[in-house]
Motif scaffolding. Structure first.
Motif, short mmCIF file in Angstrom:
data_model
loop_
_atom_site.label_atom_id
_atom_site.label_comp_id
_atom_site.label_asym_id
_atom_site.label_seq_id
_atom_site.Cartn_x
_atom_site.Cartn_y
_atom_site.Cartn_z
N SER A 93 0.84 -1.19 0.00
CA SER A 93 0.00 0.00 0.00
C SER A 93 0.87 1.24 0.00
O SER A 93 1.97 1.23 0.57
N VAL A 94 0.37 2.31 -0.62
CA VAL A 94 1.09 3.59 -0.55
C VAL A 94 1.03 4.14 0.87
O VAL A 94 1.93 4.90 1.28
N ASP A 95 -0.02 3.83 1.61
CA ASP A 95 -0.09 4.20 3.03
C ASP A 95 0.65 3.16 3.86
O ASP A 95 0.72 1.97 3.47
N PRO A 96 1.17 3.54 5.01
CA PRO A 96 1.79 2.55 5.90
C PRO A 96 0.80 1.47 6.29
O PRO A 96 -0.42 1.70 6.35
N GLY A 97 1.30 0.27 6.55
CA GLY A 97 0.42 -0.84 6.89
C GLY A 97 -0.46 -0.58 8.09
O GLY A 97 -1.59 -1.08 8.16
N SER A 98 0.03 0.21 9.04
CA SER A 98 -0.72 0.47 10.27
C SER A 98 -1.74 1.59 10.13
O SER A 98 -2.50 1.85 11.06
N SER A 99 -1.77 2.25 8.97
CA SER A 99 -2.67 3.38 8.78
C SER A 99 -4.13 2.91 8.77
O SER A 99 -4.47 1.89 8.17
N THR A 100 -4.97 3.69 9.41
CA THR A 100 -6.41 3.38 9.43
C THR A 100 -7.23 4.39 8.63
O THR A 100 -8.33 4.08 8.19
N ASP A 101 -6.69 5.61 8.44
CA ASP A 101 -7.45 6.63 7.71
C ASP A 101 -6.96 6.81 6.26
O ASP A 101 -7.59 7.52 5.48
N LEU A 102 -5.86 6.18 5.89
CA LEU A 102 -5.38 6.11 4.50
C LEU A 102 -5.31 7.48 3.82
O LEU A 102 -5.87 7.70 2.75
N PRO A 103 -4.54 8.42 4.39
CA PRO A 103 -4.49 9.78 3.83
C PRO A 103 -3.82 9.85 2.46
O PRO A 103 -4.15 10.73 1.66
#
Length: 268
Positions: free
Chosen positions: A200-210
């Protein structure tokens, strides 16, 4: 010097496209090499935990009565697994679907930003603007596709390690910050898409996916699970980003290829 290099990369990629259009045998004279940046699709392909993994749901392979061979398979898979593209519609209700992304955004100069030495195998690493000040400048010139190399392809054979699945079944792998996504989409108008060698372009721990939200808002596509387990020049190559043309698709599996000159481009 670094900023000049980035601009030259975009321009040199377009020079290649111009030569390609006007020379019938340019691909067969040994001046360029093709580098496949795509993982194969099979039972080992990495998918997001809640996505349907790739599988053959029907396989036919048999010799016919006349002795000839006939084979045909049906397969099932989610849009967002393996090496794949995220269309803007993935996170923007009126964004482009996969089939609507124009070809002039899918065949473009390629820039690889290698930040693996900063990541240093840290699954919790998040890329911020200060990590990149020396790599980017104020004007890319022609449209470009950026790939961020976190050094994660070496873990692709181990799904648990690659996704960073912990005992709580949460994910942990490097990614971009929302700050970097906003910076790129607001300052570098000629960037057409962003790729990463993680899930993912977001970090794996991200929950809001900015990052997903920022790139979709700006009309950019993302390419995830880029296969970077062999050397690829950081500039001077052309990217062929060829997704399955799915009508209404929020994403699709794709074949990603870098076409690179065998000799490094000239420096001035």
């Amino acid at each position: 010097m670094a900023s000049f290099t980035v601009v030259f990369a975009c321009l040199s990629g377009y020079f290649f496209l111009t030569v390609l259009a006007n020379t019938n045998n340019i691909l067969f004279n040994g001046d360029y090499e093709f580098i496949d940046l795509t993982y194969p699709f099979d039972k080992n392909t990495i998918y997001w935990p809640d996505s349907r993994s790739f599988e053959f749901i029907k396989k036919i392979g048999a010799f016919q009565s006349d002795g000839s061979w006939y084979a045909s398979n049906d397969f099932s898979a989610g849009e967002h697994g393996g090496t794949h593209i995220d269309a803007p519609y993935h996170f923007k209700v009126n964004g482009k679907y996969v089939a609507d992304i124009p070809l002039d955004k899918l065949i473009v100069p390629l820039i690889i930003l290698d930040v693996s030495s900063k990541v240093n195998n840290d699954s919790n690493f998040v890329l911020y603007k200060h990590h990149l000040d020396y790599m980017l400048n104020d004007n890319f010139g022609k449209p470009c596709f950026l790939i961020f190399k976190f050094g994660w392809s070496k873990f692709a054979g181990d799904r648990t390690k690659y996704l960073g699945i912990d005992k709580n079944n949460t994910l942990n792998f490097p990614g971009l910050s929302g700050e970097v996504a906003e910076w790129i989409t607001s300052s570098y108008k000629n960037v057409v898409g962003i790729g990463v060698d993680t899930a993912s372009v977001d970090p794996g721990s991200s929950t809001d996916l900015p990052v997903h939200k920022a790139t979709a808002k700006a009309g950019l596509f993302n390419v995830e699970n880029v296969k970077l387990d062999q050397p690829v020049p950081e500039y001077g190559c052309t990217a062929l980003i060829l997704p399955m043309k799915i009508t209404w698709g929020s994403g699709a599996p794709l074949r990603l290829v870098a076409i690179c000159p065998k000799q490094p481009p000239l420096h001035f």
